[in-house]
Motif scaffolding. Structure first.
Motif, PDB file in Angstrom:
ATOM      1  N   THR A 182       0.822  -1.196   0.000  1.00 25.29           N
ATOM      2  CA  THR A 182       0.000   0.000   0.000  1.00 25.29           C
ATOM      3  C   THR A 182       0.864   1.257   0.000  1.00 25.29           C
ATOM      4  OG1 THR A 182      -1.702   1.210   1.201  1.00 25.29           O
ATOM      5  CG2 THR A 182      -0.147  -0.026   2.508  1.00 25.29           C
ATOM      6  N   ALA A 184      -0.853   4.246   0.903  1.00 23.71           N
ATOM      7  CA  ALA A 184      -1.650   5.213   1.657  1.00 23.71           C
ATOM      8  C   ALA A 184      -0.840   5.788   2.814  1.00 23.71           C
ATOM      9  CB  ALA A 184      -2.904   4.541   2.203  1.00 23.71           C
ATOM     10  N   PRO A 185      -0.961   7.095   3.065  1.00 24.68           N
ATOM     11  CA  PRO A 185      -0.197   7.726   4.155  1.00 24.68           C
ATOM     12  C   PRO A 185      -0.468   7.110   5.519  1.00 24.68           C
ATOM     13  CG  PRO A 185      -1.154   9.382   2.711  1.00 24.68           C
ATOM     14  CD  PRO A 185      -1.739   8.081   2.295  1.00 24.68           C
ATOM     15  N   ASP A 186      -1.693   6.629   5.739  1.00 21.42           N
ATOM     16  CA  ASP A 186      -2.022   6.065   7.048  1.00 21.42           C
ATOM     17  C   ASP A 186      -1.656   4.592   7.163  1.00 21.42           C
ATOM     18  OD1 ASP A 186      -3.877   4.923   5.403  1.00 21.42           O
ATOM     19  OD2 ASP A 186      -5.640   5.700   6.436  1.00 21.42           O
ATOM     20  N   GLY A 187      -1.036   4.050   6.135  1.00 24.33           N
ATOM     21  CA  GLY A 187      -0.618   2.656   6.182  1.00 24.33           C
ATOM     22  C   GLY A 187      -1.705   1.657   5.831  1.00 24.33           C
ATOM     23  N   GLU A 188      -2.915   2.139   5.585  1.00 24.98           N
ATOM     24  CA  GLU A 188      -4.010   1.243   5.226  1.00 24.98           C
ATOM     25  C   GLU A 188      -3.963   0.936   3.726  1.00 24.98           C
ATOM     26  OE1 GLU A 188      -6.218  -0.246   7.103  1.00 24.98           O
ATOM     27  OE2 GLU A 188      -5.518   0.650   8.974  1.00 24.98           O
ATOM     28  N   THR A 190      -5.057   0.616  -0.047  1.00 23.56           N
ATOM     29  CA  THR A 190      -6.004   1.319  -0.902  1.00 23.56           C
ATOM     30  C   THR A 190      -6.643   0.347  -1.892  1.00 23.56           C
ATOM     31  OG1 THR A 190      -4.223   1.869  -2.442  1.00 23.56           O
ATOM     32  CG2 THR A 190      -4.760   3.499  -0.746  1.00 23.56           C
TER      33      THR A 190
END
Length: 249
Positions: A182, A184-188, A190
């Motif tokens: 991933t 995504a900045p939050d580590g989740e 996408t």
């Protein structure tokens, strides 16, 4: 629900000319997606895409004749779609097929060979070819259609159950790749890979032919198409690696 909630999404549908494929093409086009239908039969593909254009005014749909058993052809197709559209947001593997026997002893290895190529190999090729593009998408979705038989095999359905179980395992490995790759900045994640589980499909033609039949446990093609179009309504982290049961467990 916003009826055009897939506006801007680019979705490829492999196995687009079967009952599930045709229903899914209509549903995606009606939701505003740019749809690329793929099949090996040019005549059936043209009929399927023309039907969507008639039924969905303004549908953005095109067809691509693809041999899903040719890995290079599938990779080239994936690269071409991403280059043409700038992103690929969804890939649905709807290639079906069934072979079985009356008993376990009568199971034929050539039935396994047929299902391995048609069901397993085609899924391997589409998932490998499109995984990088789905990682790069802001909301990538990959989905396959499995069967309850993979979770409760019958004596005469060994080849079919084994093929579906193999595709499930492969898809879950793809889901794990989305967790690890991933951006995504939050580590989740996408992107998400999901497995839709049915017992069997129910088409409008089957219902019309036997209006009194109960078809217990069957999933209507329209309901399957709705479930596929709804994959973007859930966060990738919640959806990734999940079995979505459209029939009783």
């Amino acid at each position: 629900m916003n009826t055009r909630h897939l506006e801007g999404k680019v979705v490829a549908v492999a196995g687009a000319t079967g009952p599930a494929g045709r229903a899914t093409l209509r549903r995606l086009a009606a939701a505003g997606a740019t749809v690329i239908a793929a099949d090996i039969d040019a005549q059936n593909l043209e009929a399927a895409t023309d039907a969507v254009r008639r039924e969905v005014p303004g549908a953005r749909i095109s067809g691509q004749v693809i041999d899903l058993l040719d890995p290079q052809e599938v990779h080239d197709w994936a690269d071409h779609l991403e280059a043409e559209h700038g992103h690929v947001d969804g890939v649905f593997h709807l290639v079906g097929g069934w072979r079985g026997s009356k008993s376990f002893f009568e199971s034929r290895i050539d039935d396994w060979d047929f299902l391995h190529d048609r069901v397993v190999r085609t899924l391997q090729h589409t998932s490998l070819a499109f995984q990088p593009a789905l990682v790069r998408s802001q909301a990538g979705r990959y989905a396959m259609i499995s069967a309850s038989a993979a979770h409760k095999p019958t004596a005469g359905g060994a080849a079919y159950a084994a093929a579906k179980a193999a595709t499930e395992a492969w898809t879950l490995s793809m889901a794990d790749s989305f967790k690890k790759e991933t951006t995504a900045p939050d580590g989740e994640p996408t992107a998400a890979a999901a497995i839709l589980v049915i017992k069997a499909l129910l088409t409008p033609e089957m219902r019309a032919e036997k209006p009194e039949a109960k078809f217990t446990g069957y999933t209507e093609t329209a309901a399957l198409a709705d479930a596929l179009a709804g994959l973007w309504d859930r966060p990738a982290a919640e959806l990734n690696g999940q079995h979505l049961w459209l029939t009783a467990r």
